[in-house]
Structure formats: structure tokens, C-alpha cells
Design a protein around this motif. Structure first.
Motif, PDB file in Angstrom:
ATOM      1  N   ASN A   1       0.818  -1.069   0.086  1.00  0.00           N
ATOM      2  CA  ASN A   1      -0.025   0.001  -0.113  1.00  0.00           C
ATOM      3  C   ASN A   1       0.730   1.286   0.030  1.00  0.00           C
ATOM      4  N   HIS A   2       2.259   0.983   0.094  1.00  0.00           N
ATOM      5  CA  HIS A   2       3.009   2.046   0.142  1.00  0.00           C
ATOM      6  C   HIS A   2       3.813   2.286  -1.225  1.00  0.00           C
ATOM      7  N   MET A   3       3.724   1.473  -2.002  1.00  0.00           N
ATOM      8  CA  MET A   3       4.286   1.511  -3.311  1.00  0.00           C
ATOM      9  C   MET A   3       3.725   2.361  -4.494  1.00  0.00           C
ATOM     10  N   ASP A   4       4.534   2.627  -5.501  1.00  0.00           N
ATOM     11  CA  ASP A   4       4.071   3.423  -6.466  1.00  0.00           C
ATOM     12  C   ASP A   4       3.660   2.382  -7.664  1.00  0.00           C
ATOM     13  N   GLU A   5       3.462   2.969  -8.710  1.00  0.00           N
ATOM     14  CA  GLU A   5       2.772   2.286 -10.097  1.00  0.00           C
ATOM     15  C   GLU A   5       4.094   1.207 -10.408  1.00  0.00           C
ATOM     16  N   ASP A   6       5.296   1.601  -9.999  1.00  0.00           N
ATOM     17  CA  ASP A   6       6.357   0.536 -10.354  1.00  0.00           C
ATOM     18  C   ASP A   6       6.755  -0.288  -9.296  1.00  0.00           C
ATOM     19  N   ASN A   7       5.852  -0.210  -8.317  1.00  0.00           N
ATOM     20  CA  ASN A   7       6.126  -1.259  -7.146  1.00  0.00           C
ATOM     21  C   ASN A   7       7.334  -0.873  -6.262  1.00  0.00           C
TER      22      ASN A   7
ATOM     23  N   LEU B   1       6.337  -9.534  -7.507  1.00  0.00           N
ATOM     24  CA  LEU B   1       5.976  -8.672  -6.580  1.00  0.00           C
ATOM     25  C   LEU B   1       6.711  -8.801  -5.333  1.00  0.00           C
ATOM     26  N   ILE B   2       6.593 -10.305  -4.936  1.00  0.00           N
ATOM     27  CA  ILE B   2       7.183 -10.866  -3.878  1.00  0.00           C
ATOM     28  C   ILE B   2       8.640 -10.623  -3.838  1.00  0.00           C
ATOM     29  N   LYS B   3       9.171 -10.858  -4.982  1.00  0.00           N
ATOM     30  CA  LYS B   3      10.487 -10.669  -4.967  1.00  0.00           C
ATOM     31  C   LYS B   3      10.820  -9.204  -5.091  1.00  0.00           C
ATOM     32  N   THR B   4      10.367  -8.123  -5.636  1.00  0.00           N
ATOM     33  CA  THR B   4      10.827  -6.825  -5.676  1.00  0.00           C
ATOM     34  C   THR B   4      10.621  -6.461  -4.283  1.00  0.00           C
ATOM     35  N   THR B   5       9.532  -6.859  -3.446  1.00  0.00           N
ATOM     36  CA  THR B   5       9.110  -6.437  -2.184  1.00  0.00           C
ATOM     37  C   THR B   5      10.375  -6.701  -1.376  1.00  0.00           C
TER      38      THR B   5
END
Length: 459
Positions: free
Chosen positions: A181-187, A240-244
Motif C-alpha cells: 500500500n506504500h508502493m508507486d505504480e512501479d512497485n 511482486l514478492i521478489k521486488t518487495t
């Protein structure tokens, strides 16, 4: 107490009772000559003493050789079984397992056969504390999944929160965090948010606490089923999991070993909190591997930092049965399990009575199972969340206090780490858990904290 009349202790369906092996079926194969005179065969016992940790879950065996059945007498509480078979002389085996205890115990086992007698010492030392000790969850703050009204706990944690936790007796803190919820459109995670999290981590570490940072209430927490819809969906959630985790691990890479990561909170499919779907279990096992790989790839301290791994919904039974630990080049994983049992009493607060022997036995059995499945096989494990809702009616509080005291006592007895859930809701009733002020670390519910720490410290 004669072993033949021993009290039977059940732990997680473990029941050892007297078992006698059948003698050889062929009468002519038996050689009775050596048994004509019991004095011809001296009494032999395989050990002089047995040593146990207080959280032992595996019995040790005493083997007795004698030409007549021995009399075995003990002065302590054990799980036992005996068996008898034909060998060059009679051989009797007794499995010994002392009942779990936080106090040192010294027992004797007296063995008598004919005119011969031997005594075996059984010594038990308490289990070591869990690697995280007893900890605290900063619930309903960074794990707020809808920021429309700000943080759910309406708090601003300061450095004094963490020094207050340490002064209260906590040795670790789990900081549940929602990231997506605190990510931009590029995650990309908002740098200001990341800095706020890092400040809290540093304040906790400075207070001498061990710290857990996780992903909690993130968009992927309920998306297991969605991830299996198509190969594109599977790739989306995996990325998404990887980039997070790459961003989290990179931002906190220089913190020392007292910071650990926890891949997920209570991952499940939609509103399905319990399932028998092998596909869902397999998907979560893959997600855990993705997260571990992402963390380890950032290098530095993250190459060996401890990483907590949870099973489906952090459910104990499903974790025992279905969780497959990831391959880990850092060789430093821990299993996370949550426990609010019985649910209607601990979370919903729709039941206000607790304390029967059978209810206490259920906690004993649970702790035994956790220790037996993981801790005593060399696998780190911790109870990432536990708690019992405050009662709206003060007259119902004694049962809750008894649960908190007994639960922490048994966790410490088995050497298990545990972290108290605190969501800053002290109203009473369902999901009401408030012990420490999330702003400054002052005590909110001293009576409950006394019950918790008296249990943990065996008072």
C-alpha cells in the motif's frame, strides 16, 4: 510406584503403555537350561544414569538383563513402556521420559531381580529459553492495510516505546508491516515510509531487543488462489514478492544479526483460512523460496540473516503437515506458528470459561508437538503471535489471566520463543489486546502482564 501401575501421560497422541513382545512361537527353539537357577545370570543394567533437558520429547531406554522379570520402582513422573523377549537371557527394556518441567528434577529408578538390586539416576535440567525469548507485536500500526484513517492504532511509536518494552521484560519485538500500500505504480516502496520503518527498527535494536520485520496484510497475503489462475498471474505475484523483499532487505542490509526477516504473515486464499488443497500448499512453499532467494541475493548480512517461515495461515496443524522449508544457502531459517487456541475463548471472547485439566492438557500437547516437530530436531521455531482477548466484563477476566499465565509457562517449559499480540484495542471483547502503549512504552494492562511474566518466569 510400580511401573506396571504407572500413570499414563499423553502428549500429542503419544501414549506409551506396557507392551510385551510375544515369545518365540516354536517351543523347541527355546533353551530353558540357562533359566534353571536365577542366580546363574547376574543382573545387568545398560546405563548408570540418564540425563534429559526439560523439554525432552524422545524417551531414553534402560535395558535390563535378568533371568527373572525384575521389579522396577520409580519416584517420578515418566512415560514408560516395557517389553520382554527371548535372548541368551531375559531382556527387559523400559522407555523413560520425564514430564516436562521448568524446575530441575532428580529421580531414581530402582531395579530388583532376585537378590540383586541396582539404582539408576534420572536427571532433568530445564530447557534453555527460546532464541527470541518472550516478545511483543506492534500490531495495527505498520500493518495497516488501508491508510484512509491513518495507522489503525492511532499511535506514533517513539524510542521510549522500545526501551519500555525492554524494561517490562520483553526481549524481542515483531514489527508487522504492510508494504504494497506504500508502493508507486512501479512497485517502488515510498522512501519516507521505508525511513520510518528503519527508524523504528533502529530504535528497537538500540533498546537491546531482537527485531522481526515481515510482510503483513500485503496484497499477496490472500492471493494464493489468484496466483494459480494463469502463468501470467503466477509470474506477477512472484515478481511482486521478489521486488518487495529485495527492497526491504537492501534497505536494512547493514543491521546486525539481531534483526531477522519473516517472509509472510498468515498467507491464505481469499477467505479460506483452512484447506486441504495440495496446490495451495505447494504455491506457498514456492513463495517462501522466492522470498528467501530474494533476501539472500542482496548479500552482506542478509546472506546469513535468520529468516522466519510460516505455513498456510500460520496454522499449527497445517504447518506441521504441509510446510516444506526452502532451500537456504544461508542455513538460518526458523518456523513461525501462531496460536490463539481455543479460538472462541482467546480471540472471539464468546466463551468466558477456561482452565479444565483437559484444556490445560491441550496446551501441553501443543507445546510438545511444536518442540518435537522442530526444536528437538534442530530446527528453530517460534510462536510469532499468541494472546487472549480482554473481557468486557471484569468478572470474566480471571480465566483469561489463567490462560495467559499457563500458556507462557508451558512455552518457556519447552524452550519456545513467543511473541504477544498487541493491537492497542483495550475496549474488551473480541480481538481486544492492549498491554503496552504504542507511543511511549508505558504499561496499559499491568495485571495481564504480571500473569504473562509470572508464567514465563515460573513464579
Amino acid at each position: 510406584m510400580k511401573l506396571n501401575h504407572f500413570f499414563k501421560h499423553t502428549s500429542n497422541a503419544l501414549l506409551l503403555t506396557t507392551a510385551v513382545l510375544g515369545v518365540m512361537s516354536c517351543e523347541e527353539d527355546r533353551n530353558y537350561a540357562v533359566y534353571q537357577d536365577p542366580t546363574d545370570i547376574p543382573l545387568e543394567v545398560s546405563v548408570e544414569s540418564l540425563d534429559f533437558k526439560g523439554n525432552a520429547t524422545q524417551a531414553q531406554t534402560i535395558t535390563i538383563k535378568s533371568s527373572v522379570a525384575p521389579t522396577v520402582t520409580v519416584d517420578g513422573a515418566f512415560v514408560t513402556s516395557s517389553m520382554q523377549e527371548f535372548t541368551p537371557n531375559y531382556e527387559f527394556r523400559y522407555n523413560i521420559l520425564p514430564k516436562a518441567s521448568l524446575d530441575p528434577q532428580n529421580y531414581t529408578v530402582k531395579i530388583k531381580s532376585g537378590n540383586s538390586e541396582k539404582t539408576i539416576a534420572v536427571n532433568m535440567t530445564p530447557a534453555d529459553p527460546g532464541f527470541l525469548g518472550i516478545g511483543f507485536n506492534l500490531g495495527n500500526h505498520f500493518d495497516t492495510s488501508n491508510m484512509q484513517w491513518g495507522y489503525w492504532d492511532h499511535a506514533t511509536p517513539t524510542a521510549s516505546l522500545y526501551t519500555g518494552l525492554a524494561e517490562a521484560g520483553f526481549t524481542s519485538v515483531r514489527i508487522p508491516i504492510t508494504w504494497t500500500n506504500h508502493m508507486d505504480e512501479d512497485n517502488k516502496i515510498d522512501p519516507a515510509y521505508m525511513a520510518e520503518v528503519a527508524e523504528n527498527v533502529d530504535n528497537a535494536l538500540s533498546a537491546g531487543l531482537k527485531v522481526i520485520v515481515n510482510t503483513h496484510h500485503d496484497s499477496f497475503e490472500t492471493a494464493l488462489g489468484a496466483s494459480m489462475t494463469s502463468s501470467a498471474d503466477s509470474l506477477y505475484w512472484a515478481e511482486l514478492i521478489k521486488t518487495t523483499w529485495t527492497q526491504i532487505a537492501t534497505a536494512l542490509a547493514d543491521r546486525g544479526k539481531n534483526l531477522m526477516f519473516e517472509t509472510f504473515n498468515e498467507v491464505h486464499d481469499g477467505d479460506n483460512w483452512s484447506t486441504d488443497s495440495g496446490d495451495l500448499f505447494e504455491a506457498l512453499n514456492k513463495w517462501n523460496q522466492i522470498a528467501v532467494d530474494a533476501i539472500r541475493a542482496t548479500g552482506g548480512n542478509n546472506a546469513t540473516r535468520c529468516i522466519g517461515i510460516s505455513g498456510y495461515a500460520a496454522n499449527a496443524g497445517l504447518t506441521f503437515e504441509k510446510l516444506v522449508l526452502p532451500n537456504d544457502p544461508g542455513n538460518n531459517l526458523a518456523v513461525s506458528i501462531h496460536c490463539y487456541d481455543p479460538y472462541n475463548f482467546c480471540l472471539e471472547a464468546s466463551v468466558n470459561e477456561w482452565g479444565k485439566d483437559s484444556e490445560k492438557q491441550a496446551i501441553d500437547d501443543f507445546m510438545f508437538k511444536v518442540a518435537d516437530t522442530y526444536l528437538n530436531k534442530g530446527i528453530q521455531v517460534y510462536l510469532g503471535e499468541f494472546g487472549c482477548s480482554k473481557r468486557a466484563n471484569a468478572a470474566d477476566e480471571p480465566a483469561r489471566l489463567e490462560w495467559l499465565n499457563y500458556f507462557t509457562r508451558m512455552a518457556r517449559t519447552y524452550g519456545l520463543s513467543l511473541l504477544l499480540w498487541d493491537n492497542a484495542n483495550g475496549a474488551g471483547g473480541s480481538e481486544s489486546h492492549a498491554y503496552i502503549d504504542h507511543n511511549d512504552g508505558s504499561i496499559v494492562d499491568e495485571t495481564a502482564l504480571n500473569a504473562i511474566f509470572d508464567g514465563y518466569n515460573n513464579k
